[in-house]
Write a protein that holds these residues in place. Structure first.
Motif, mmCIF file in Angstrom:
data_model
loop_
_atom_site.group_PDB
_atom_site.id
_atom_site.type_symbol
_atom_site.label_atom_id
_atom_site.label_comp_id
_atom_site.label_asym_id
_atom_site.label_seq_id
_atom_site.Cartn_x
_atom_site.Cartn_y
_atom_site.Cartn_z
ATOM 1 N N UNK A 1 0.813 -1.216 0.000
ATOM 2 C CA UNK A 1 0.000 0.000 0.000
ATOM 3 C C UNK A 1 0.845 1.263 0.000
ATOM 4 N N UNK A 2 2.157 1.136 0.086
ATOM 5 C CA UNK A 2 3.022 2.315 0.060
ATOM 6 C C UNK A 2 2.860 3.012 -1.286
ATOM 7 N N UNK A 3 2.632 4.318 -1.256
ATOM 8 C CA UNK A 3 2.314 4.999 -2.507
ATOM 9 C C UNK A 3 2.671 6.479 -2.438
ATOM 10 N N UNK A 4 2.501 7.145 -3.550
ATOM 11 C CA UNK A 4 2.618 8.600 -3.659
ATOM 12 C C UNK A 4 1.519 9.069 -4.605
ATOM 13 N N UNK A 5 1.258 10.359 -4.648
ATOM 14 C CA UNK A 5 0.225 10.851 -5.570
ATOM 15 C C UNK A 5 0.489 10.475 -7.025
ATOM 16 N N UNK A 6 1.745 10.582 -7.457
ATOM 17 C CA UNK A 6 2.046 10.270 -8.858
ATOM 18 C C UNK A 6 1.862 8.797 -9.153
ATOM 19 N N UNK A 7 2.323 7.935 -8.250
ATOM 20 C CA UNK A 7 2.153 6.506 -8.469
ATOM 21 C C UNK A 7 0.677 6.135 -8.429
ATOM 22 N N UNK A 8 -0.075 6.732 -7.517
ATOM 23 C CA UNK A 8 -1.528 6.512 -7.485
ATOM 24 C C UNK A 8 -2.156 6.838 -8.843
ATOM 25 N N UNK A 9 -1.710 7.949 -9.416
ATOM 26 C CA UNK A 9 -2.247 8.380 -10.707
ATOM 27 C C UNK A 9 -1.955 7.338 -11.783
ATOM 28 N N UNK A 10 -0.710 6.873 -11.861
ATOM 29 C CA UNK A 10 -0.337 5.894 -12.876
ATOM 30 C C UNK A 10 -1.069 4.578 -12.678
ATOM 31 N N UNK A 11 -1.249 4.183 -11.424
ATOM 32 C CA UNK A 11 -1.975 2.950 -11.138
ATOM 33 C C UNK A 11 -3.444 3.073 -11.530
ATOM 34 N N UNK A 12 -4.047 4.205 -11.201
ATOM 35 C CA UNK A 12 -5.467 4.413 -11.467
ATOM 36 C C UNK A 12 -5.781 4.314 -12.955
ATOM 37 N N UNK A 13 -4.909 4.885 -13.783
ATOM 38 C CA UNK A 13 -5.173 4.914 -15.218
ATOM 39 C C UNK A 13 -4.560 3.730 -15.959
ATOM 40 N N UNK A 14 -4.023 2.767 -15.240
ATOM 41 C CA UNK A 14 -3.453 1.582 -15.874
ATOM 42 C C UNK A 14 -2.143 1.833 -16.590
ATOM 43 N N UNK A 15 -1.531 2.986 -16.347
ATOM 44 C CA UNK A 15 -0.293 3.341 -17.041
ATOM 45 C C UNK A 15 0.902 2.577 -16.476
ATOM 46 N N UNK A 16 0.839 2.271 -15.190
ATOM 47 C CA UNK A 16 1.920 1.519 -14.550
ATOM 48 C C UNK A 16 2.014 0.114 -15.150
ATOM 49 N N UNK A 17 0.919 -0.590 -15.192
ATOM 50 C CA UNK A 17 0.930 -1.958 -15.726
ATOM 51 C C UNK A 17 1.205 -1.966 -17.218
ATOM 52 N N UNK A 18 0.661 -0.979 -17.952
ATOM 53 C CA UNK A 18 0.914 -0.925 -19.392
ATOM 54 C C UNK A 18 2.399 -0.729 -19.673
ATOM 55 N N UNK A 19 3.029 0.145 -18.906
ATOM 56 C CA UNK A 19 4.451 0.408 -19.114
ATOM 57 C C UNK A 19 5.296 -0.800 -18.739
ATOM 58 N N UNK A 20 4.963 -1.465 -17.634
ATOM 59 C CA UNK A 20 5.696 -2.649 -17.217
ATOM 60 C C UNK A 20 5.596 -3.778 -18.238
ATOM 61 N N UNK A 21 4.474 -3.855 -18.915
ATOM 62 C CA UNK A 21 4.212 -5.005 -19.791
ATOM 63 C C UNK A 21 5.217 -5.107 -20.930
ATOM 64 N N UNK A 22 5.785 -3.998 -21.358
ATOM 65 C CA UNK A 22 6.758 -4.059 -22.453
ATOM 66 C C UNK A 22 8.025 -4.780 -22.022
ATOM 67 N N UNK A 23 8.230 -4.884 -20.706
ATOM 68 C CA UNK A 23 9.388 -5.624 -20.208
ATOM 69 C C UNK A 23 9.022 -7.045 -19.797
ATOM 70 N N UNK A 24 7.987 -7.179 -18.979
ATOM 71 C CA UNK A 24 7.697 -8.510 -18.425
ATOM 72 C C UNK A 24 6.840 -9.373 -19.352
ATOM 73 N N UNK A 25 6.204 -8.750 -20.366
ATOM 74 C CA UNK A 25 5.398 -9.517 -21.329
ATOM 75 C C UNK A 25 5.762 -9.114 -22.761
#
Length: 630
Positions: free
Chosen positions: A302-326
């Motif tokens: 649950x550790x977070x920041x406003x910017x990370x919350x934003x990226x998580x909310x809009x699916x940008x975090x997982x989308x960006x990670x996917x180019x590496x892990x998938x």
């Protein structure tokens, strides 16, 4: 001052015949070396006023005159109040809109004076046409230097009354609030026309329409906006300001940041802008990770920041990670450009939010799995030829040490890093991991320092010939990069900030091994050395590292004159690096001697070698230069 009188007379001649009389650039250039803070204000103001009168009527390149103005207003004593006293009055808006980069630049230099005092910034904020022209110039200028200067001035004016970035105390980091808003902030985020101009200039919806930029220039403006948003990362950019404007451009709830990160970029068809966007995400989460919400009652995930919350909310975090892990889920074209960017984003995320990543379950496992797949695919020949996955190594070096413990997963990528054949990037990665967290990092905790030590001994147990490989690489001066990396690895261990593991098992999800269990797993019947300096003075390092450091450096004075230059240069750089490590060893040993009263004879030997200087005398010529057993 004679030079001022000569220039003034010359400017009168040019003003009388602006289409005929050319500027005497050599005369004007003389002023730079003769004008100082001691030049009287009257003389300075008189010449500036004369230049201000001449510029609008000049019929030739204005660069010499704008350079002259820059020289005259350079002193800090030349305040914005004096800029406002220039006659005829400076028309900031016209100067910013002029199709002449020199005119743009001198206008920006004059306007920049306002950022030094909040009261002057307020004056600029009271001129909406000037603020609008500044934003237009920053986002739209085809001249990179002008745009960058406009960016700097705009950022400076915003920062003069900057929103507070105090620590977050709320349980929900997304509730972060600024302490105050300056008039400039209110002008930019509260004036409908100015606020909308940012959206209008950067939006692709109106590309190539009358009075609008074409698509290429729009993407340049988009990159400029992203660059600024990282630097002013605060609540104002991620919350609704003027709903009417934002709705018009598809924004739902997160203001200008949502527009820039979610709506603005055509990332599916523009891979270069997608690269820029991913880099922006990395900078964004790094820019406010000091606001991390963490307490003993919070789960790591649950550790977070406003910017990370934003990226998580809009699916940008997982989308960006996917180019590496998938990678199999994406096209080869996208991976060519985005795989490395995704790896860098993950490296930033892991180093900025180590607790969250380590407690993230599937997220951590997926990254480790992919890193291991990549490293397993690198052959010894590829390591030797430097055909390496450098982006994956950078990510590996950024992972929290907890995730690399061999008892956390079925294997660890740490053991896939070779010391033979030597590879500079692999050795640098090991150095980063073994050195442990440095001061100021979020994971600079006692447990992180303990984990770095445990990783060193786990790796040494897996690769008992590690130090012999390292010393061989350090002595192979022909491979300069590998030699320097090997020496840096020695220095990293000598200077490592380590702590001991607990003596008893604790209810801790990070430290899954005690001090005695570490010794047992590493097949040691004795307590393991507590510090890096003692580790290099204990077997198996003892028989390799100390003798190497005490030996004189290699020299090549007998080589033919025509071929020794580069070799001598490389040899000296290696010798100097080795000497620096020896100095560090001396400093660390001094602490040990003070604490224990032991190892005095080692200190004596080290001091004797240091007294001989960097080269330390003549060594066997040639040695391993030009040879390497693969």
């Amino acid at each position: 001052m004679d030079i001022l009188k000569q220039i003034s007379a010359h400017l009168v001649e040019v003003a009388d015949k602006p289409a005929v009389k050319s500027l005497d650039e050599r005369l004007l250039e003389k002023l730079d070396g003769q004008v100082s803070d001691a030049t009287s204000e009257e003389d300075r103001d008189a010449l500036i006023h004369q230049l201000a009168e001449l510029l609008p009527n000049l019929q030739q390149d204005p660069t010499p005159l704008t350079t002259l103005i820059e020289i005259l207003i350079r002193p800090a004593s030349y305040t914005f109040s004096r800029v406002l006293d220039i006659q005829p009055a400076v028309d900031f808006s016209s100067g910013l809109k002029a199709p002449s980069p020199p005119i743009n630049m001198v206008t920006l230099l004059l306007l920049e004076k306002a950022k030094l005092r909040t009261s002057d910034t307020d004056i600029v904020a009271g001129k909406p046409e000037v603020v609008a022209s500044l934003i237009q110039l920053w986002l739209s200028s085809p001249d990179t230097a002008v745009s960058q200067k406009a960016h700097d001035v705009f950022l400076g004016l915003l920062s003069a009354g900057e929103e507070g970035h105090g620590p977050v105390s709320s349980e929900d980091a997304s509730h972060y609030k600024p302490r105050h808003r300056s008039l400039m902030w209110r002008r930019v985020f509260g004036d409908k026309d100015i606020y909308e101009s940012i959206f209008r200039i950067c939006s692709l919806r109106n590309a190539a329409q009358d009075g609008q930029l074409n698509k290429r220039d729009k993407t340049v403006a988009q990159a400029r906006l992203l660059d600024l948003l990282v630097k002013i990362n605060c609540e104002s950019i991620r919350s609704t300001q003027i709903e009417e404007v934002e709705r018009r451009y598809g924004v739902v709830q997160n203001g200008l940041l949502e527009f820039a990160a979610v709506r603005m970029v055509d990332y599916e068809d523009d891979v270069l802008m997608h690269m820029t966007l991913v880099d922006f995400f990395a900078e964004l989460i790094k820019s406010d990770h000091s606001l991390i919400q963490a307490s003993n009652t919070l789960e790591a995930s649950t550790i977070t920041t406003p910017s990370l919350d934003f990226l998580l909310h809009w699916g940008l975090h997982s989308r960006t990670m996917s180019y590496y892990i998938e990678p199999s889920a994406h096209s080869s074209l996208d991976l060519t450009y985005l795989y490395s960017r995704s790896a860098n984003y993950l490296a930033t995320y892991c180093s900025s939010y180590p607790e969250r990543f380590n407690g993230g379950g599937r997220e951590c496992a997926d990254v480790l799995r992919h890193v291991m797949e990549v490293l397993n695919g690198v052959s010894p020949g590829q390591w030797a030829q430097n055909m390496i996955p450098k982006h994956d190594l950078h990510l590996l070096a950024s992972l929290p040490g907890y995730s690399l413990l061999p008892n956390r997963i079925d294997g660890t990528p740490l053991f896939l890093l070779p010391t033979k054949p030597p590879n500079a990037a692999a050795l640098q990665t090991l150095a980063t991991i073994f050195r442990g967290p440095q001061g100021g990092k979020l994971d600079s905790t006692s447990s992180s320092r303990s984990v770095a030590r445990a990783l060193y001994f786990f790796y040494l147990d897996e690769n008992p010939r590690m130090w012999y490989d390292i010393i061989k690489a350090a002595e192979t001066v022909a491979l300069k990069d590998e030699a320097l990396a090997a020496i840096a690895l020695i220095g990293a261990v000598v200077n490592a900030s380590w702590n001991l593991l607990p003596t008893n098992r604790m209810d801790d999800s990070v430290l899954l091994v005690t001090e005695s269990e570490l010794a047992e797993k590493c097949h040691s019947s004795q307590p393991l050395p507590p510090s890096g300096v003692l580790a290099v003075l204990a077997p198996p390092a003892l028989g390799a590292v100390l003798p190497y450091l005490l030996r004189p450096a290699q020299t090549f004075s007998n080589l033919v004159a025509g071929g020794k230059g580069d070799v001598e240069s490389a040899a000296y750089r290696v010798a100097a690096a080795k000497f620096e490590v020896l100095l560090s060893l001396k400093e660390r040993l001094r602490d040990v001697v003070q604490e224990t009263g032991q190892l005095g004879e080692v200190v004596t030997a080290v001091n004797k070698r240091l007294a001989l200087g960097v080269l330390g005398g003549q060594s066997d010529v040639g040695g391993r230069v030009g040879t390497l057993e693969l």
